[in-house]
Design an enzyme around this catalytic site. Structure first.
Site, short mmCIF file in Angstrom:
data_model
loop_
_atom_site.label_atom_id
_atom_site.label_comp_id
_atom_site.label_asym_id
_atom_site.label_seq_id
_atom_site.Cartn_x
_atom_site.Cartn_y
_atom_site.Cartn_z
N HIS A 65 0.86 -1.18 0.00
CA HIS A 65 0.00 0.00 0.00
C HIS A 65 0.89 1.23 0.00
O HIS A 65 1.71 1.39 0.90
CB HIS A 65 -0.91 -0.02 1.23
N ASP A 91 -6.63 -10.57 0.60
CA ASP A 91 -6.56 -9.14 0.30
C ASP A 91 -6.01 -8.35 1.49
O ASP A 91 -5.52 -8.91 2.46
CB ASP A 91 -7.91 -8.61 -0.18
N SER A 92 -6.14 -7.04 1.41
CA SER A 92 -5.62 -6.15 2.46
C SER A 92 -6.22 -6.44 3.83
O SER A 92 -5.59 -6.18 4.86
CB SER A 92 -5.91 -4.69 2.10
#
EC number: 2.3.1.251
Length: 186
Positions: A58, A101-102
């Site tokens: 990110h 995922d995140s």
């Protein structure tokens, strides 16, 4: 789901649809592209591919630190695909992958990828690629609603092993994610 999330989803889908509309301005172009690129990859693949997600990062300039501290950046998962190299040496692939995922939730994605490929060294096994992927994904935090994606692709590889990557654009605290995986051709 709050209003800003609906606006973000609508905006994302709308921009994707506009992009696809510009690329395929008429049905004949779209069908020609399908017939010449995607269909042969499905019907006569040269290779079967194994995808292993490697990293999610990110962009720190686009997030609050407390958010990035909570995010998963080790997207373990797996994927499989079919691929071929065309007469120009460009790569075409159809794939399906699932990864964490995140939020450490499963995210599936399936689609078509294309890369223009360069072999800048005397050793023809070394290759660089730049292209795009178009497909569909679904996320837990969006209630697994299928979402179209149109993203850039880049790669560096040697022989049957390729490190492939994309960048998911976004707004502050949303998107702006570098995602990469290993692709092994068999």
């Amino acid at each position: 789901m709050n209003v800003s999330k609906y606006v973000a989803i609508f905006s994302f889908v709308f921009i994707q649809l506009i992009s696809v509309g510009k690329v395929f301005a008429n049905a004949d172009e779209w069908m020609t592209t399908f017939r010449e690129n995607i269909a042969p990859t499905w019907q006569q693949p040269e290779h079967y591919d194994l995808y292993i997600p490697a990293i999610t990062w990110h962009a720190r300039f686009a997030y609050d630190k407390e958010k990035t501290d909570r995010y998963n950046e080790r997207p373990w998962g797996v994927g499989f695909g079919l691929s071929r190299w065309d007469e120009k040496g460009n790569w075409h692939g159809l794939y399906a992958m699932a990864f964490k995922d995140s939020w450490n939730k499963w995210e599936p994605i399936a689609g078509y990828g294309w890369e223009s490929t360069w072999r800048p060294l005397a050793d023809e096994n070394f290759h660089l690629g730049l292209g795009f992927t178009a497909g569909v994904t679904a996320r837990d935090n969006w209630n697994y609603i299928p979402l179209p994606v149109l993203l850039p692709l880049a790669s560096v590889g040697y022989g049957p092993v390729t490190f492939q990557m994309t960048y998911i654009p976004g707004t502050y605290n949303n998107g702006n994610v570098y995602f990469a995986w290993m692709r092994f051709q068999f």
